[in-house]
Write a protein that holds these residues in place. Structure first.
Motif, short mmCIF file in Angstrom:
data_model
loop_
_atom_site.label_atom_id
_atom_site.label_comp_id
_atom_site.label_asym_id
_atom_site.label_seq_id
_atom_site.Cartn_x
_atom_site.Cartn_y
_atom_site.Cartn_z
N MET A 160 31.14 -51.35 -9.76
CA MET A 160 29.68 -51.24 -9.87
C MET A 160 29.24 -51.22 -11.33
SD MET A 160 29.12 -48.40 -6.85
CE MET A 160 27.34 -48.34 -7.07
N ALA A 161 30.01 -50.55 -12.19
CA ALA A 161 29.65 -50.48 -13.61
C ALA A 161 29.76 -51.86 -14.26
CB ALA A 161 30.56 -49.49 -14.33
N ALA A 205 26.84 -53.98 -13.38
CA ALA A 205 25.64 -53.61 -14.13
C ALA A 205 25.69 -54.11 -15.56
CB ALA A 205 25.47 -52.09 -14.10
N LEU A 206 26.89 -54.24 -16.11
CA LEU A 206 27.05 -54.70 -17.49
C LEU A 206 26.91 -56.22 -17.62
CD1 LEU A 206 30.00 -52.41 -18.61
CD2 LEU A 206 27.68 -52.38 -19.53
N LYS A 207 26.92 -56.93 -16.49
CA LYS A 207 26.68 -58.38 -16.46
C LYS A 207 27.64 -59.15 -17.39
CE LYS A 207 21.81 -57.81 -15.29
NZ LYS A 207 20.40 -58.07 -15.67
#
Length: 655
Positions: free
Chosen positions: A23-24, A27-29
């Motif tokens: 998930m992290a 979010a960092l794309k």
């Protein structure tokens, strides 16, 4: 059906570390997860996430009050006084110092940190037993322990204090307190006197042996582990200094005939607590961990492996400018020290950078601790941070970093040898420069100084030191065995003032992180006093308020750090109107504020108009680029000290 202690978690699937990572990363794309990792200047990772897995890698923890005392010296804290509230008393006049001490004790203080100086310049002017009696008149030492602060004259003052306790008929076997002997720390701060250290260590060992026989609860040595912190050092350097100093005294005391347990019992360690609450908690936990290992190596029994810690709020974090903000920093430091399990806590007067403590400053410091005890209930549990994934993991990592550095010190011949060679000071200086760079680049902040500088700060009252001790005709306490020194002190012999040694190596110098920024403000004030006008810059805006407001606010705050004022940013009908408004101010520096698109379309034209209107230099608030006529760009990561120095040069503040 079984009862659950976490009913709110029922029905939710547990998320493991791997799922969080997925998930992290989403979010960092595409950016690496390491982008979220924040490290201390020792290279210790502070996250971004601590989990049960990290905690389990440390292994089982002892119970509070159990050897090796990683979670504090007691199994259960005193509900009325979970830690000692220690207050600094340093008024030059002995009578004023006595009045201040009694007032503090009546207000809730339970321990006194007594700073003595025969001249009165840096502490209470005490030279003889009679003068010490004046200072301590009415103080019940069996209820309120007094801890002498380290000084060059500490062995003499120690003899004076013990002579006083004995002559008062007190039971020395039960008295608590401290003598403040710290020859290694004092010489590290002085930068010389190595030739006298063997003799000073011998006298210190004599004092430890005397107290082991007569006053076993008196702490003979104060290991000022906070010294590298106050010089700009890191948490690991502070831990290594503590272990290096402790090991040096253990060797000296054991060589003098003390048992390992007696040697360890003679030591108290002072650590700095600063506004970084979590790092303070972890550092104190790490300190107990590494010291238990050192004490075990010297042959101490499990009962003697505990570390007695006095946490002192950091001096280097305090500011002379907008000093009221120090109240917030002190509150954070007190919270970290209390949750970290300090045995005693000293909160420095918030006005310390600008002068002597006032009754108000002392009252605020002691009341902060009372609030932490009685309103925040930090003393209700023996170890409030115990079991925390964050604090246990970070504490373990700091302990390892401190231990590695301590081993380097030992390989170089011990703590004092690294000081004599200048190695330790050089390492601390590197860290100090890195810290200052973090503040200058906006990665750390001192509100009111490096961020959101208040150019209309409300003044803070500070005390004055103007006492001159009366002339004295008495024999002096000459060098002699410690037991004889006590007898001489009881007979009225006076403190012998010692000259500072010649500097043979760079000393550890205390500093404040705010000092280079405050120097810019001081220069601006001097300019205003000389010219009648503060240095000013002009905010040249492009577009509507919503377009330029964020960058104009940033530019105003960035310039205020160096004491440069700006008028309220406002909209202008066109470039000519902006240039005319600039010309009316008579300013020499203009900062263009707007959007990136506005810069592309109009910044070059506005820069030329501002130059024609008399601007010596034109800046842009935004990311660095290439715009004809623009000399400098300021942004969130530009160096605020360099920005301020450049602004001063443009405005004629500095030569």
């Amino acid at each position: 059906m079984t009862d659950s202690i976490r009913p709110l978690a029922e029905g939710f699937e547990a998320i493991d570390d791997a799922q969080w990572r997925v998930m992290a990363e989403a979010a960092l794309k595409g950016a690496p997860l390491e982008r979220l990792v924040r490290k201390t200047l020792d290279g210790v990772a502070r996250g971004p996430l601590f989990t049960r897995t990290d905690r389990d890698e440390i292994g089982p923890l002892p119970a509070p009050g159990a050897a090796p005392y990683l979670r504090g010296l007691t199994a259960e804290r005193d509900p009325y006084l979970p830690w000692g509230i220690r207050q600094i008393i340093d008024d030059a006049d002995p009578k004023a110092a006595n009045a201040a001490m009694l007032a503090e004790l009546s207000g809730g203080v339970s321990e006194i940190a007594l700073t003595l100086d025969p001249t009165g310049a840096m502490g209470v002017a005490v030279r003889t037993l009679d003068e010490l009696e004046t200072v301590l008149d009415g103080v019940m030492l069996d209820l309120a322990p007094v801890y002498l602060q380290p000084s060059r004259m500490a062995p003499q003052y120690a003899a004076l204090a013990l002579a006083y306790m004995r002559d008062q008929g007190l039971d020395l076997s039960t008295l608590k307190g401290g003598l403040g002997l710290s020859p290694i720390g004092q010489k590290s701060l002085a930068g010389g006197g190595a030739e006298n250290l063997p003799e000073r260590l011998k006298r210190t060992a004599e004092a430890a042996a005397w107290c082991a026989d007569h006053a076993p609860n008196i702490k003979v040595v104060s290991i000022t582990a906070n010294a590298p912190h106050e010089a700009g050092g890191s948490a690991a350097q502070e831990l290594a200094f503590a272990c290096g100093g402790g090991a040096s005294y253990m060797r000296a005391f054991i060589d003098h005939g003390l048992t390992p347990d007696q040697a360890a019992n003679a030591l108290e360690f002072s650590f700095a607590a600063d506004a970084d609450v979590h790092l303070t908690i972890a550092k104190l936990r790490a300190a107990r961990r590494v010291w238990a290992r050192v004490a075990e190596a010297f042959g101490c029994s499990p009962d003697a492996q505990g570390m007695r810690i006095c946490a002192i709020s950091s001096s280097r974090m305090l500011t002379a400018r907008d000093a009221w903000t120090n109240l917030i920093r002190n509150a954070c430091a007190g919270l970290g020290a209390a949750a970290g399990g300090a045995d005693s806590i000293t909160v420095r007067p918030f006005n310390e950078p600008i002068g002597a403590a006032t009754p108000f400053a002392r009252r605020v410091g002691r009341n902060l601790q009372i609030m932490l005890m009685e309103e925040s209930h930090l003393g209700v549990t023996a170890d409030p941070a115990g079991g925390s994934y964050l604090h246990e993991t970070l504490g373990h990592r700091l302990a390892q970093a401190g231990w590695d550095l301590f081993q380097q010190i030992e390989r170089r011949g011990g703590l004092f040898e690294t000081v004599k060679a200048g190695w330790l000071q050089n390492e601390v200086a590197k860290t100090r420069d890195a810290y200052v760079a973090q503040y200058a680049e906006g990665r750390e902040s001192l509100i009111g100084v490096t961020q959101y500088a208040n150019l209309e700060e409300r003044p803070v009252e500070a005390g004055q030191r103007s006492y001159t001790p009366p002339k004295l005709d008495a024999p002096t306490l000459e060098p002699q065995p410690f037991a004889d020194k006590i007898e001489a002190a009881a007979q009225g012999h006076a403190i012998r003032l010692l000259d500072a040694p010649d500097q043979n190596w760079p000393p550890l110098r205390y500093m404040r992180m705010a000092e280079p920024f405050e120097a810019l403000r001081d220069a601006s004030d001097a300019h205003a006093n000389k010219t009648g006008q503060p240095p000013k810059a002009f905010l040249a805006t492009l577009g509507a308020l919503a377009d330029f407001n964020a960058r104009a606010s940033f530019a105003s705050n960035r310039l205020a750090v160096s004491g440069v004022e700006t008028d309220q940013a406002r909209e202008y009908a066109d470039i000519d109107a902006c240039a005319e408004a600039f010309a009316e101010t008579g300013a020499k520096l203009a900062v263009i504020c707007g959007t990136d698109d506005a810069y592309s379309d109009m910044a070059e034209e506005l820069a030329e108009a501002l130059k024609q209107a008399g601007a010596s230099e034109i800046w842009v608030a935004g990311k660095p680029g290439s715009i004809p006529g623009v000399a400098h760009f300021i942004h969130m990561r530009s160096h605020s000290l360099e920005d301020g120095e450049r602004a001063h040069k443009v405005l004629g503040v500095s030569a």
